[in-house]
Design an enzyme around this catalytic site. Sequence first.
Site: not given
Lengths: 474, 474
Positions: A454, A46-50, A43
Site C-alpha cells: 500500500h 543489422f539486428g532486426g526491426t526491434c 536489412g
Amino acid sequence: MTGNTTQTQSAETFDLIIIGAGSGNSIPSPALSGLKIAIVDDGRWFGGTCLNAGCIPTKMFVRPADVVRNVREAQRLGVSSGDLDVSWEAVRDRVFGRIDPISASGEAYRESGEPNISLVRETVRFTDTHELTTASGRVLRAAKIVIGGGSRARELEVLPFGDTVFSSDDAMRLESLPNRIAVIGGGVVAAEFAAIYSGFGAEVTQLNRSPLFRGLDDDIAATFTSAGSRNWRIHTGVEVTEASHGESGWTLSLSDASTIDVDAVLVAVGRQPNSDRLDTPAAGFDHHDDGRIQVDAYQQVLRNGEPVEGVFALGDISSPHQLKHVANQDARVVASNLLALEQDAPLTENTLGPVPYTVFSAPEIGVFGSTLEEAQRDGHDAFEVRQDYGGTAWGWALEDEESFCKLVVERDTGKLLGAHIIGPDAPILLQPLVQAASFGQTVHGLARGQYWPHPAATEIIENALLQAEEEIQK
Amino acid sequence: MTGNTTQTQSAETFDLIIIGAGSGNSIPSPALSGLKIAIVDDGRWFGGTCLNAGCIPTKMFVRPADVVRNVREAQRLGVSSGDLDVSWEAVRDRVFGRIDPISASGEAYRESGEPNISLVRETVRFTDTHELTTASGRVLRAAKIVIGGGSRARELEVLPFGDTVFSSDDAMRLESLPNRIAVIGGGVVAAEFAAIYSGFGAEVTQLNRSPLFRGLDDDIAATFTSAGSRNWRIHTGVEVTEASHGESGWTLSLSDASTIDVDAVLVAVGRQPNSDRLDTPAAGFDHHDDGRIQVDAYQQVLRNGEPVEGVFALGDISSPHQLKHVANQDARVVASNLLALEQDAPLTENTLGPVPYTVFSAPEIGVFGSTLEEAQRDGHDAFEVRQDYGGTAWGWALEDEESFCKLVVERDTGKLLGAHIIGPDAPILLQPLVQAASFGQTVHGLARGQYWPHPAATEIIENALLQAEEEIQK
C-alpha cells in the site's frame, strides 16, 4: 571482373542457414559451434526491426515525450510550467548514437568474430526447400534453415513511401520534426508515434479507416481515443482518397470529403510478412492468407501440411503476434529443436502463453487474452470486472478519472481468460496477471494469498481480483 | 451538571470494543452485525494514520513533486524547461479537500449510521484485561477487544514538536512551504518528505545519526543516498546536539561541530507504539522491548505467554512491520477470528508472507525478505544476483545508470529469499516476485514460463531471474 560467372557458380553448403538477423541472430550458441552457419540479412541495419526501428528506439523517444506531456497535464496536480522544450535532434542523436554502434558491432562480430559463422548481406530467395539464391547469384544450401525474415511496413497505394511519406523505419530518423504530421493507422505503431510526435510538439492528426485499436476491448479502445484526443487530433472512419504535394506540403483528401494539410505523413497501416521477398512460395511451403508461413507447434515449416525436415520459421514471418517477445520465444524453441535434431532428441513444443500485448503511448495499454465477447463466443461461461484506477489510493494521487483494469474470468474455474489495462504503467501492472495465467493460477486466493504494498498502483490489480472473487461467490 | 459523577458511573458493556479507527475500522461487517460494538478513537482525524497523515496523502504530494523533478532531471533526455512551478498550497488543498471529507463522512457514519455501533471519541486506558476507562471516566467492558491503537511519531528531546518542528502528522498541512527545511531521520518517512519538499522547491537537508536505510541492503542504501543527494543535501553520522530558535529560524548544532540554519524541522526518527497511552501494561499484557504488544499467530494478545480470551491486537501497536498492508491483513485475521469465536470454529493463523516494503521517494524502493548477509546469517546457502536497469532496453530509454534489482536466492532450492529493487517503478516491479515467493514458486522456470512484454521495465525482473537460474546451474 567476375562478369556473369555468378550465374554458374556452384552451390555453397552450410549446416545451418539463418535468414534474418533479428531474433534469429540469437540462435547461434556454444552448443551449435560445431555447425557451419550462414546468417543472411539484407536489412538497412543489422539486428532486426526491434533494435533498429522498433521497440527499443521508440521507447527512447517515448520517455522524453512523456516527461513533457506529464508536465502539460500536471496542471490538475498543481504544477504549472513555463516554456518547455524538447529537442528532436538531441533525442534522435542520443538514441541512434547508442543504437547504431550496437547494430554495427553486432554486424562486425558476425562478420569476423566466429570462424564457423559467415554473414551474407544480400537479398535471398528460396529456389528449393533447402536452397537459397542470392541477388548476386550465389546458391546457398543447408540441411537446416531458419526463416526469421520478419515483416515490413505496408505501403498505401495513394501515398507511396518517399521523402515526406515514411514508415516506422524512418519515423525516428527524421532530420527535423515536421510541424504538421498525419499519422495514418489505428494500431500500436500509429498510437506510439502519435504520442511521440505530439509530445515533441508537432501538430499531429491520426487518421484511420476504423475505430482505433479495433482488435482490443471496446472500452480500452474508446478510452484510448478520448485520452489520446487531448494530445493530438484523432479522425477515424476515413480513408485517404487522394494526396497531392505542393509548396505547402501534402494535401490529403479524405473519404468524408474533408481535406487536411500536413508537412509529412507517417503510414502505419500494418506490416506484411517478408515471405514474398524471400519467395517462400517457390519452395512449396504452406502459407496463411496474410502471407505468413505456416508452422507446426515445433516451429517447423509446413509443406502440404507436413513439416519440412530441418526448416523452421520464427517471428513476424510466421507468427500471428508481431511482437519481439514472441519472436524471441519462437527463437528459443527453434534453437532447442535445432539442437534436438543434432542429438536425435525429441522436439520441444512452443506452448508458452498467454501473450501480453503492450502499447507505450499516452495512455499506455497492457492486455492479454480474450475480451468478454471473445470469451463468450468461444463458449466460456465468463464474466468481466472493472477496477478503475480512481478507486484506489494511487489513482487519487494521479487524479486519474479514466484509467482502468478489466479482467475476464471463467465463472466455474476462476481462470483468467483475459486482462485489459489502460493507464499509467499498464504494461508492468499486467505482469502478475500474466504470471498467474501462465502458471495455471486462478483468481481464487490470488489477491489475498500475497501482500500488495500500500498504496502502490498494484492495488488496482488486487482490487480487480477481489471483485472477480466476489462475482464468482454471488 | 454531572460534576464528579463520572467517577461513580457504572460500566457500559459491549460485545466488542475496537480501539483505533484505522485498519480496525474495517472489522465491523455484516457477519458481526449482531454484536454491540464500540469503536474508540481519540485521533485528531478519524480513519487512522494511513488515510489522514500517512501513505495516502503523501503519495498525492509525491506525484506532483515527481513531475517537477522528472523535468529537472530530463536534461539528459533532451528536455529543457523554463520556469516550473508547483504550488504547495494548491496541492495541499486538493489533497485534504479530498481526504478530510472521507475522514469526516467515515466518522459520521460510525457515529450514527449503524444502530449496533457506538463511537467513543475519547482517550482510553486499560484498567483490566477486558475493561477500559475513558478520560472522562466512562468504564467500557467487553468480552472481545481489538487493540488497533497504532503508533505515533517519536519526539526528539532536543527539538520538541511545536509550530516549526513538526512530525509527519503536520508535515503535509503546513500553511506554506518553508524555504529551508531540516528533515531528521533515515527511514521511509524522512526519505519521502525529503523528496516531496525538495520537489516542491524547498532547500532540504536530511540529517541522520547513521547511514540512511540502515536496515536495507547496503547497495540499496548507498544508491539511495547518492541519488537522493542530487535533489537534497544528505548529512549522515550526525545528531542534533542543540537547537536554538531566533529571528532567522532554527540553528541546529550537530555532533560534528557544524551548524545548520533552517526555517523548520521535520522530525521523522521513527514511531512508537501507542501501548503506553492505552496503558496496556496495566492489563498485564506481554510487550516487546520496543513497547509493542505481543500477539500469537492468531493475533491474540498474550499475557504471561498465554493468549487472553477474546483480546486481539493488530497493526503498528503489535506488528514488527509498520505498514498499512500488514495492518489490513492483521485486521482480516482478527475479523475472521472474532467470527470463529462466535461460531466456536477454529481460529485462523496469520501466515501471509513475504512482506513487501516500499518507499515512494526519489528514487523509489521496493524490497522484501532477506539481504544476502541476513540469509547467510540465517544459515542459508544463498547467493545474490544483480540486474541493472541499464542492462535492459527500458533502462536505455531512461538513460538510467544507477537503478537495479537484486535477488537473494537459496542455491539448492531456488527459493527467493529476498528481492531488493531501487529505481523507477520499484514498488510495482516487485509484485511478480512477491507473488512467486508467496505461492511457493522458485526461480526455476519463472522467467521462461511466462512472457515478459518487450521492452517493458519488467524485463529487469526477467533478466534478474535468468541470472539466478544461470548461477544455480554453475
